[in-house]
Write a protein that holds these residues in place. Sequence first.
Motif, PDB file in Angstrom:
ATOM      1  N   LEU A  79      10.407 -38.217 -61.353  1.00 33.12           N
ATOM      2  CA  LEU A  79      10.124 -38.497 -59.943  1.00 33.12           C
ATOM      3  C   LEU A  79       9.546 -37.283 -59.231  1.00 33.12           C
ATOM      4  CD1 LEU A  79      13.247 -40.642 -59.078  1.00 33.12           C
ATOM      5  CD2 LEU A  79      10.888 -41.418 -59.245  1.00 33.12           C
ATOM      6  N   LEU A  80      10.087 -36.113 -59.499  1.00 33.30           N
ATOM      7  CA  LEU A  80       9.565 -34.903 -58.890  1.00 33.30           C
ATOM      8  C   LEU A  80       8.119 -34.672 -59.321  1.00 33.30           C
ATOM      9  CD1 LEU A  80       9.939 -32.361 -57.189  1.00 33.30           C
ATOM     10  CD2 LEU A  80      10.792 -31.231 -59.245  1.00 33.30           C
ATOM     11  N   GLY A  81       7.838 -34.837 -60.589  1.00 33.00           N
ATOM     12  CA  GLY A  81       6.473 -34.680 -61.088  1.00 33.00           C
ATOM     13  C   GLY A  81       5.518 -35.677 -60.450  1.00 33.00           C
ATOM     14  N   THR A  82       5.954 -36.914 -60.299  1.00 37.80           N
ATOM     15  CA  THR A  82       5.128 -37.944 -59.672  1.00 37.80           C
ATOM     16  C   THR A  82       4.811 -37.585 -58.225  1.00 37.80           C
ATOM     17  OG1 THR A  82       6.101 -39.630 -61.104  1.00 37.80           O
ATOM     18  CG2 THR A  82       4.987 -40.402 -59.112  1.00 37.80           C
ATOM     19  N   VAL A  83       5.803 -37.106 -57.517  1.00 43.96           N
ATOM     20  CA  VAL A  83       5.588 -36.729 -56.114  1.00 43.96           C
ATOM     21  C   VAL A  83       4.639 -35.536 -56.026  1.00 43.96           C
ATOM     22  CG1 VAL A  83       6.727 -35.763 -54.087  1.00 43.96           C
ATOM     23  CG2 VAL A  83       7.702 -37.714 -55.237  1.00 43.96           C
ATOM     24  N   VAL A  88       2.295 -34.617 -58.129  1.00 42.07           N
ATOM     25  CA  VAL A  88       0.941 -35.072 -58.458  1.00 42.07           C
ATOM     26  C   VAL A  88       0.346 -35.845 -57.288  1.00 42.07           C
ATOM     27  CG1 VAL A  88      -0.373 -36.647 -59.935  1.00 42.07           C
ATOM     28  CG2 VAL A  88       1.258 -35.059 -60.949  1.00 42.07           C
ATOM     29  N   THR A  89       1.132 -36.730 -56.671  1.00 38.03           N
ATOM     30  CA  THR A  89       0.651 -37.516 -55.534  1.00 38.03           C
ATOM     31  C   THR A  89       0.256 -36.620 -54.367  1.00 38.03           C
ATOM     32  OG1 THR A  89       2.061 -39.367 -56.189  1.00 38.03           O
ATOM     33  CG2 THR A  89       1.240 -39.367 -53.921  1.00 38.03           C
ATOM     34  N   PHE A 120      -3.974 -33.765 -51.130  1.00 38.35           N
ATOM     35  CA  PHE A 120      -4.599 -32.535 -50.648  1.00 38.35           C
ATOM     36  C   PHE A 120      -6.009 -32.369 -51.218  1.00 38.35           C
ATOM     37  CE2 PHE A 120      -0.272 -30.944 -49.563  1.00 38.35           C
ATOM     38  CZ  PHE A 120      -0.548 -30.597 -48.244  1.00 38.35           C
ATOM     39  N   LEU A 121      -6.189 -32.696 -52.499  1.00 33.94           N
ATOM     40  CA  LEU A 121      -7.506 -32.603 -53.112  1.00 33.94           C
ATOM     41  C   LEU A 121      -8.489 -33.568 -52.451  1.00 33.94           C
ATOM     42  CD1 LEU A 121      -9.264 -31.345 -55.327  1.00 33.94           C
ATOM     43  CD2 LEU A 121      -8.497 -33.203 -56.836  1.00 33.94           C
TER      44      LEU A 121
END
Length: 117
Positions: free
Chosen positions: A17-21, A23-24, A29-30
Motif C-alpha cells: 500500500l505504501l508503494g502504491t501511494v 507511485v500514485t 507530480f510528474l
Amino acid sequence: MSRQHEEPQTRHRKNFLLGTVLVTIGVLFLAEKMRVSDLADYWYIMPALMGCFGLIEILSSRQPQNIANGCCTVILAFWIYASVENLWGWTFSSSWPVVLIAVGIKSIVAGLLSTRQ
C-alpha cells in the motif's frame, strides 16, 4: 509494537500500500510537471487517502495500539477535509481542538481494546 514483531502478511500488505501511494503521488507530480494536469485538482484526494489508510490499519491489525492509530488517522483525515473545504465554518485555526479529541479517542480505544485482550 515494532515492525519486526508484525505478522509477515500484514507487513507485506502495508509495504504494498505504501508503494502504491508513493507511485500514485509521483505520477501526479510528474503529470503536473509535464503540464498534463494541475495538481490542485487532486488536493481533495489526500484526506481521502489518509482516511483509507486509517481504515486499512483498523481492519488489518489485531494489535490494540494499531487499531487506535487507525481511528486517530481517520479522525484527522476528516478534520483536514472539513478544514480545507470550510465545512461548518471550520478552518485549521478554528478547529484545532479536533486534534486533541482525536488523540484522546486514540488513547481511549487503545485502553479499551487492551483490557479486552
